[in-house]
Design a protein around this motif. Structure first.
Motif, PDB file in Angstrom:
ATOM      1  N   THR A 326       0.839  -1.214   0.000  1.00  0.00           N
ATOM      2  CA  THR A 326       0.000   0.000   0.000  1.00  0.00           C
ATOM      3  C   THR A 326       0.865   1.251   0.000  1.00  0.00           C
ATOM      4  O   THR A 326       0.592   2.216  -0.735  1.00  0.00           O
ATOM      5  CB  THR A 326      -0.922  -0.010   1.216  1.00  0.00           C
ATOM      6  OG1 THR A 326      -1.691  -1.226   1.214  1.00  0.00           O
ATOM      7  CG2 THR A 326      -1.866   1.181   1.199  1.00  0.00           C
ATOM      8  N   GLU A 329       2.477   1.555  -3.379  1.00  0.00           N
ATOM      9  CA  GLU A 329       1.467   2.024  -4.327  1.00  0.00           C
ATOM     10  C   GLU A 329       1.148   3.498  -4.081  1.00  0.00           C
ATOM     11  O   GLU A 329       0.978   4.276  -5.033  1.00  0.00           O
ATOM     12  CB  GLU A 329       0.202   1.168  -4.178  1.00  0.00           C
ATOM     13  CG  GLU A 329      -0.867   1.436  -5.215  1.00  0.00           C
ATOM     14  CD  GLU A 329      -0.460   1.012  -6.605  1.00  0.00           C
ATOM     15  OE1 GLU A 329      -1.030   1.529  -7.593  1.00  0.00           O
ATOM     16  OE2 GLU A 329       0.442   0.133  -6.721  1.00  0.00           O
ATOM     17  N   THR A 330       1.129   3.825  -2.766  1.00  0.00           N
ATOM     18  CA  THR A 330       0.874   5.234  -2.431  1.00  0.00           C
ATOM     19  C   THR A 330       2.003   6.120  -2.922  1.00  0.00           C
ATOM     20  O   THR A 330       1.767   7.207  -3.500  1.00  0.00           O
ATOM     21  CB  THR A 330       0.709   5.373  -0.912  1.00  0.00           C
ATOM     22  OG1 THR A 330      -0.358   4.516  -0.474  1.00  0.00           O
ATOM     23  CG2 THR A 330       0.382   6.810  -0.532  1.00  0.00           C
ATOM     24  N   LYS A 332       4.033   5.427  -5.332  1.00  0.00           N
ATOM     25  CA  LYS A 332       3.940   5.461  -6.793  1.00  0.00           C
ATOM     26  C   LYS A 332       2.915   6.475  -7.249  1.00  0.00           C
ATOM     27  O   LYS A 332       3.171   7.297  -8.143  1.00  0.00           O
ATOM     28  CB  LYS A 332       3.589   4.065  -7.299  1.00  0.00           C
ATOM     29  CG  LYS A 332       3.402   3.979  -8.806  1.00  0.00           C
ATOM     30  CD  LYS A 332       3.021   2.572  -9.212  1.00  0.00           C
ATOM     31  CE  LYS A 332       2.754   2.489 -10.707  1.00  0.00           C
ATOM     32  NZ  LYS A 332       2.340   1.115 -11.104  1.00  0.00           N
ATOM     33  N   GLN A 333       1.750   6.399  -6.612  1.00  0.00           N
ATOM     34  CA  GLN A 333       0.705   7.346  -6.977  1.00  0.00           C
ATOM     35  C   GLN A 333       1.129   8.772  -6.658  1.00  0.00           C
ATOM     36  O   GLN A 333       0.852   9.709  -7.430  1.00  0.00           O
ATOM     37  CB  GLN A 333      -0.598   6.992  -6.237  1.00  0.00           C
ATOM     38  CG  GLN A 333      -1.212   5.660  -6.657  1.00  0.00           C
ATOM     39  CD  GLN A 333      -1.647   5.659  -8.106  1.00  0.00           C
ATOM     40  OE1 GLN A 333      -2.037   6.698  -8.660  1.00  0.00           O
ATOM     41  NE2 GLN A 333      -1.560   4.497  -8.742  1.00  0.00           N
ATOM     42  N   ILE A 336       3.625   9.717  -9.246  1.00  0.00           N
ATOM     43  CA  ILE A 336       2.911  10.043 -10.494  1.00  0.00           C
ATOM     44  C   ILE A 336       2.200  11.378 -10.358  1.00  0.00           C
ATOM     45  O   ILE A 336       2.265  12.248 -11.257  1.00  0.00           O
ATOM     46  CB  ILE A 336       1.912   8.923 -10.831  1.00  0.00           C
ATOM     47  CG1 ILE A 336       2.657   7.631 -11.172  1.00  0.00           C
ATOM     48  CG2 ILE A 336       1.012   9.336 -11.974  1.00  0.00           C
ATOM     49  CD1 ILE A 336       1.756   6.426 -11.338  1.00  0.00           C
ATOM     50  N   THR A 337       1.576  11.537  -9.199  1.00  0.00           N
ATOM     51  CA  THR A 337       0.876  12.814  -8.965  1.00  0.00           C
ATOM     52  C   THR A 337       1.860  13.972  -8.943  1.00  0.00           C
ATOM     53  O   THR A 337       1.601  15.053  -9.505  1.00  0.00           O
ATOM     54  CB  THR A 337       0.100  12.746  -7.640  1.00  0.00           C
ATOM     55  OG1 THR A 337      -0.797  11.618  -7.676  1.00  0.00           O
ATOM     56  CG2 THR A 337      -0.692  14.012  -7.412  1.00  0.00           C
ATOM     57  N   GLU A 340       3.102  14.575 -12.428  1.00  0.00           N
ATOM     58  CA  GLU A 340       2.052  15.277 -13.159  1.00  0.00           C
ATOM     59  C   GLU A 340       1.922  16.711 -12.671  1.00  0.00           C
ATOM     60  O   GLU A 340       1.697  17.639 -13.480  1.00  0.00           O
ATOM     61  CB  GLU A 340       0.732  14.535 -12.982  1.00  0.00           C
ATOM     62  CG  GLU A 340       0.694  13.188 -13.692  1.00  0.00           C
ATOM     63  CD  GLU A 340      -0.612  12.486 -13.476  1.00  0.00           C
ATOM     64  OE1 GLU A 340      -1.429  12.995 -12.680  1.00  0.00           O
ATOM     65  OE2 GLU A 340      -0.847  11.417 -14.096  1.00  0.00           O
TER      66      GLU A 340
END
Length: 456
Positions: A326, A329-330, A332-333, A336-337, A340
């Motif tokens: 988690t 993944e967090t 990673k997100q 990515i965020t 971005e």
């Protein structure tokens, strides 16, 4: 005088005779009444024989008439007991308030496995109340004592001993007490079973596993120690498969068994000691069994505890794995965020820079335009008045500086020197001349002409 005496004694003799006759009559009446009436007590049946030879059965309570006859009283229910502390053949059938009809000491019996014991038992019999059956009973036994001695007590003893031969002592004390009591009552009421005793060889349940013959391995041959002799009692059956019985003699006279109870059983001391050893061995086996069960439970508990710990570690590792997954993944997100976001920020910065560039170009253009306008304005102004205002302003500033410097100059209190000497001594005239020279030099540097020109 003699005549007077005779006249007096004659009546006296007659009176005595009359009185004697009256007394005899009264005595005869009383004797007749006492020999002709009796009181029938409750709970008894009476066998009455009259003077004429007739018989009668009395069952009702109250005074009954039996002219110069005889009667016997029979208890409606007679009891035979074998109890501790009773005298041998102690019969008290006719006593009022008696608890038993016959009391015997504990009966000595022999069980099927040759174990002797002393049994305490009680059997209660009910005699018939109908006239025909009761008269047959009274004619056969004549009085209750004979009935007890010759019929009821022997049947009691025989049935109790025969009942003991149907069961082994270990079986009796191993849970067969109720069956023993039930069979005793059954045989007292319906007759004694006809049985035959047999000796049977029974092999042990465990097979020989010793190494007496090494060549045979675990397949050992049977030998004598694996078998034992037991006694088996078989009931003799008739053609219909029903057990044959020896009927009770008293049943033929209408006597019925009300109840038959075995109240106590005392085996011999050797059997008691053997049972105690067996009980101890059984208790030891039970304790060992419980310990084995406890050890098994402990083993299962240890296995369960280990499985629980493994499950806990697996669950903990799974939780950590899920948490790390988690978190990754967090991250990673978030990355990515963030990328971005940076991309958006770069795009926005680019747009902003472009806008700022356009704005700067416009401002620069504006400033250049303004500067050109201002320069053109200044040029026009300068061309118009020869930059008089600026020149005046520069002149004023120069004069302010020299005035300020002059005011702060160090002036000596005494100055030596001649009036016509060419050596400077720092007088005011010299200072003023110096200031004028500096002013002229500054004007040259500013490249402006201090002269005012007039427009032609």
């Amino acid at each position: 005088m003699t005549k007077l005496t005779d006249s007096i004694s004659a009546p006296s003799t007659g009176l005595i005779v009359k009185l004697t006759i009256a007394v005899v009559i009264i005595a005869a009446v009383i004797y007749t009444l006492t020999k002709s009436f009796f009181y029938a007590e409750p709970g008894y049946i009476y066998h009455v024989r009259t003077l004429t030879g007739s018989e009668e059965v009395v069952t009702e309570v109250g005074y009954k008439f039996y002219p110069f006859g005889r009667y016997n009283s029979w208890k409606r229910a007679m009891t035979v007991q074998a109890l501790s502390g009773s005298g041998i053949n102690a019969i008290n059938a006719e006593k009022e308030g008696a608890n038993t009809s016959a009391s015997l000491p504990p009966m000595s019996i022999m069980f099927l496995d040759q174990v002797d014991a002393h049994a305490e038992a009680t059997v209660r019999f009910s005699i018939p109340s109908d006239e025909e059956s009761f008269l047959d009973l009274a004619h056969e036994y004549r009085n209750p004592e004979n009935l007890l001695r010759t019929a009821l007590m022997p049947a009691f003893k025989e049935t109790l001993q025969a009942n003991a031969s149907l069961m082994a002592a270990e079986e009796y004390y191993g849970g067969g007490r109720t069956e023993f009591n039930s069979e005793f009552e059954n045989q007292m009421s319906n007759g004694i079973y006809l049985v035959k005793r047999e000796e049977v060889q029974v092999r042990g349940a465990k097979q020989a596993r010793s190494s007496a013959n090494a060549a045979l391995g675990t397949e050992q041959e049977q030998y004598g120690e694996d078998s034992k002799t037991v006694f088996v009692v078989q009931k003799v059956l008739d053609a219909n498969g029903q057990p044959l019985r020896k009927s009770q003699r008293f049943i033929d006279f209408g006597i019925t068994v009300v109840s038959a109870l075995v109240t106590d059983m005392q085996p011999n001391q050797k059997f008691i000691e053997r049972m105690q050893l067996k009980q101890k061995a059984s208790a030891d086996r039970a304790i060992a069994r419980e310990q084995r069960v406890q050890e098994e439970e402990q083993r299962l508990l240890a296995i369960a505890r280990g499985e629980r710990e493994v499950a806990e570690r697996q669950a903990k590792a799974k939780v950590e794995q899920i948490q790390k997954t988690t978190e990754a993944e967090t991250e990673k997100q978030l990355a990515i965020t963030g990328s971005e976001k940076l991309k958006e920020q770069a795009f926005i910065s680019k747009e902003t820079a472009q806008i700022n560039l356009e704005k700067a170009k416009i401002e620069a253009e504006t400033k250049r335009t303004l500067a050109d306008a201002e320069a053109y304005q200044k040029k026009v102004i300068l061309q118009a008045d020869n930059a008089l205002a600026q020149k005046l302003e520069a002149e004023v500033e120069i004069q302010k500086l020299w005035a300020d410097a002059f005011s702060k100059r160090k002036v000596p209190t005494t100055v030596f020197g001649g009036g016509g000497s060419s050596t400077p001594v720092g007088s005011d005239a010299e200072t003023k001349a110096f200031m004028q020279l500096l002013t002229i030099d500054a004007a040259k540097r500013l490249n402006y002409d201090r002269e005012l020109t007039q427009d032609k």
